[in-house]
Scaffold this active site. Structure first.
Site, PDB file in Angstrom:
ATOM      1  N   CYS A  43       0.820  -1.206   0.000  1.00  0.00           N
ATOM      2  CA  CYS A  43       0.000   0.000   0.000  1.00  0.00           C
ATOM      3  C   CYS A  43       0.855   1.257   0.000  1.00  0.00           C
ATOM      4  O   CYS A  43       2.035   1.220   0.336  1.00  0.00           O
ATOM      5  CB  CYS A  43      -0.858   0.037   1.267  1.00  0.00           C
ATOM      6  SG  CYS A  43      -2.199  -1.133   1.244  1.00  0.00           S
ATOM      7  N   ASP A 448      24.320  34.197 -11.470  1.00  0.00           N
ATOM      8  CA  ASP A 448      23.096  34.980 -11.678  1.00  0.00           C
ATOM      9  C   ASP A 448      23.072  36.213 -10.781  1.00  0.00           C
ATOM     10  O   ASP A 448      23.151  36.119  -9.552  1.00  0.00           O
ATOM     11  CB  ASP A 448      21.881  34.100 -11.399  1.00  0.00           C
ATOM     12  CG  ASP A 448      20.603  34.807 -11.783  1.00  0.00           C
ATOM     13  OD1 ASP A 448      20.191  34.643 -12.931  1.00  0.00           O
ATOM     14  OD2 ASP A 448      20.041  35.534 -10.941  1.00  0.00           O
TER      15      ASP A 448
HETATM   16 ZN   LIG Z   1      -3.860   0.153   0.032  1.00  0.00          ZN
END
Ligand SMILES: [Zn+2]
Length: 520
Positions: A43, A448
């Site tokens: 997940c 710069d």
């Molecule tokens: Zn999940």
């Protein structure tokens, strides 16, 4: 507590992972993945499913590592939709460059050996680095990316499965079907039925949703891109960016806007060849700097009080990339020693005179001129000096004959040196192009003037010393200082005095190649 089966020497901090997981912290999305031992799925940190017990989870630094450890991607949080792996502190450049190359080619031609050769390291060393920092080999990372993209095409488009297989680099439908079934335990068609797509998409038109790690300063991005948009080729309005695109002889357009409330961007692509979708999406990710790890950048840069104040006032600023390195470099050359507004006008003339006509939506009328066309183009009448015209042609010729390339650049120092060999291209332009076209988070235009002014410093040497503390995020510091400098117009010798109507918004005048290389 165990941090992943194979994560022993990786950069993951178990406590940080655990806190991020329990609070579903989106700032950590894609920085690590959670393998759940009981369900055998992996997940994202933001997964809406009920959180598993700590003893039942393992943490992995990449989706590929979780997949290699035998976990399947979760169908709820869809790991394939997480922001890309950030170039984080402590990761050697070799790994971030390799990831960029894999993103560009999908490790399609030649595999790990060719990749390693490109990076100038041995393939065994490269494998070892990948295992150490990502927990998976380059081939496993490439395989996971292909599968992730296939899953996105199944879920988010109505492309026929045979086309999905080709677009995701599987070669044939049989291999594609087998790989999807093995990983998801479902057929591609079963997955598509689950995805609940709404509406009938137009032919050759696709909508992708690409996630980032918040905060993301979308308005800051548009404010940077708007004054630089080449008329006819790019359009920026109050909420979106649009442009014409051309790849391998096929033309189309894309439009990018904020996916409100979703920590992501919505990208609408109109393109006739689905095999290019992977590259198009990867380029959009790079262009809008979606892999950035803002939490890590902020942690490191806020040690500098000037930056800390700017970052607190304007969180989530990214380094704008580009669609095409050649186009960006030409645009930077055109902008040398003139204002952003002046350069945009000249770029528009260039596109309309030498670019191919193109009928797109909302003001898109041309494709940017090709390298071949610019290599011996007559630029008289566009408002360029003779010398600048010759620089554009010489640069185009260098790209055409392979002396300068933007794909798979292994060493940005070498790239900048080659740029500077072209008469009329100086260090500043080379650094600016490296910063935006190579996605180098540490690229830094040390000469710069705007940066010097923003910090009240006198010499590039002083600036470089101060900037040492910003490594490896000097490009982000640059963006913040340019934003800061914009509150006061900065003039200097060698830079044309801006006329009436000069756009000082955000001081971005400074970043459009405001000074020629030789003046820095
Ligand atoms: Zn999940």
């Amino acid at each position: 507590m165990v941090v992943g089966d194979i994560a022993g020497d990786m950069d993951l901090d178990w406590q940080v992972c655990s806190r991020a997981r329990l609070s579903r912290d989106a700032r950590f999305d894609g920085k690590f993945f959670i393998g759940v031992l009981t369900s055998r799925v992996y997940c994202r940190s933001i997964c809406p499913a009920p959180t598993a017990k700590e003893k039942n989870v393992r943490y992995y630094p990449s989706a590929a590592a979780a997949a290699e450890a035998g976990f399947r991607p979760c169908l709820r949080c869809r790991p394939e939709c997480s922001p890309g792996t950030p170039a984080w502190l402590g990761t050697p450049n070799t790994v971030s460059r390799a990831l960029r190359l894999i993103a560009e080619s999908g490790l399609a031609d030649g595999g790990v050996e060719v990749l390693a050769e490109h990076l100038g390291v041995g393939s065994r060393h490269l494998r070892r680095l990948f295992l150490q920092h990502l927990g998976a080999t380059p081939s496993a990372v490439a395989r996971t990316r292909r599968l992730d993209f296939a899953k996105k095409l199944i879920d988010e488009t109505s492309l026929p499965m045979s086309e999905v297989a080709l677009a995701a680099g599987f070669g044939c439908v049989r291999r594609f079907n087998a790989a999807i079934r093995e990983v998801y335990r479902r057929t591609p068609r079963q997955i598509r039925r689950l995805s609940r797509q709404s509406g009938v998409p137009l032919e050759n038109e696709y909508v992708f949703r690409l996630r980032f790690r918040p905060p993301y300063n979308w308005n800051g991005m548009l404010r940077f891109l708007a004054p630089r948009a080449t008329p006819g080729v790019e359009e920026v309005d109050s909420s979106s960016y649009r442009r014409s695109i051309s790849l391998n002889g096929t033309h189309g357009w894309l439009e990018v806007s904020l996916d409100e409330g979703k920590d992501g961007l919505a990208v609408r692509v109109q393109f006739g060849d689905p095999r290019s979708l992977f590259l198009i999406i990867e380029r959009v990710r790079a262009m809008f700097d979606l892999n950035a790890d803002w939490a890590a950048i902020a942690q490191s840069l806020t040690a500098d009080p000037v930056l800390a104040a700017r970052m607190a006032a304007n969180p989530g600023l990214r380094v704008p990339g580009c669609w095409n390195g050649f186009e960006l470099a030409v645009r930077a050359i055109l902008g040398q020693q003139i204002t952003v507004k002046g350069a945009t006008t000249v770029a528009g003339r260039l596109a309309k005179t030498l670019g191919r006509p193109f009928a797109g939506p909302g003001g898109l009328t041309h494709l940017f001129p090709s390298t071949e066309v610019l290599a011996d183009a007559n630029l008289a009448g566009l408002g360029l000096t003779q010398a600048r015209s010759e620089t554009v042609r010489a640069f185009a010729r260098a790209v055409l004959d392979g002396r300068i390339g933007f794909d798979g650049v292994g060493d940005s120092g070498d790239f900048m040196a080659r740029m500077c060999e072209i008469p009329g291209i100086g260090k500043w332009t080379a650094q600016y192009v490296a910063m935006r076209a190579l996605g180098e988070p540490d690229a830094f235009p040390s000469g710069d003037l705007g940066l010097l002014r923003a910090l009240d410093l006198k010499t590039p040497g002083e600036l470089e010393r101060r900037a040492d503390a910003w490594r490896p995020w000097r490009a982000y510091a640059t963006m913040y200082l340019w934003t800061a400098a914009g509150e006061q117009p900065v003039l200097h010798a060698g830079c044309a005095v801006p006329g009436p109507g000069t756009d000082f918004n955000l001081g971005m005048r400074l970043s459009a190649g405001g000074r020629a290389g030789k003046s820095v």
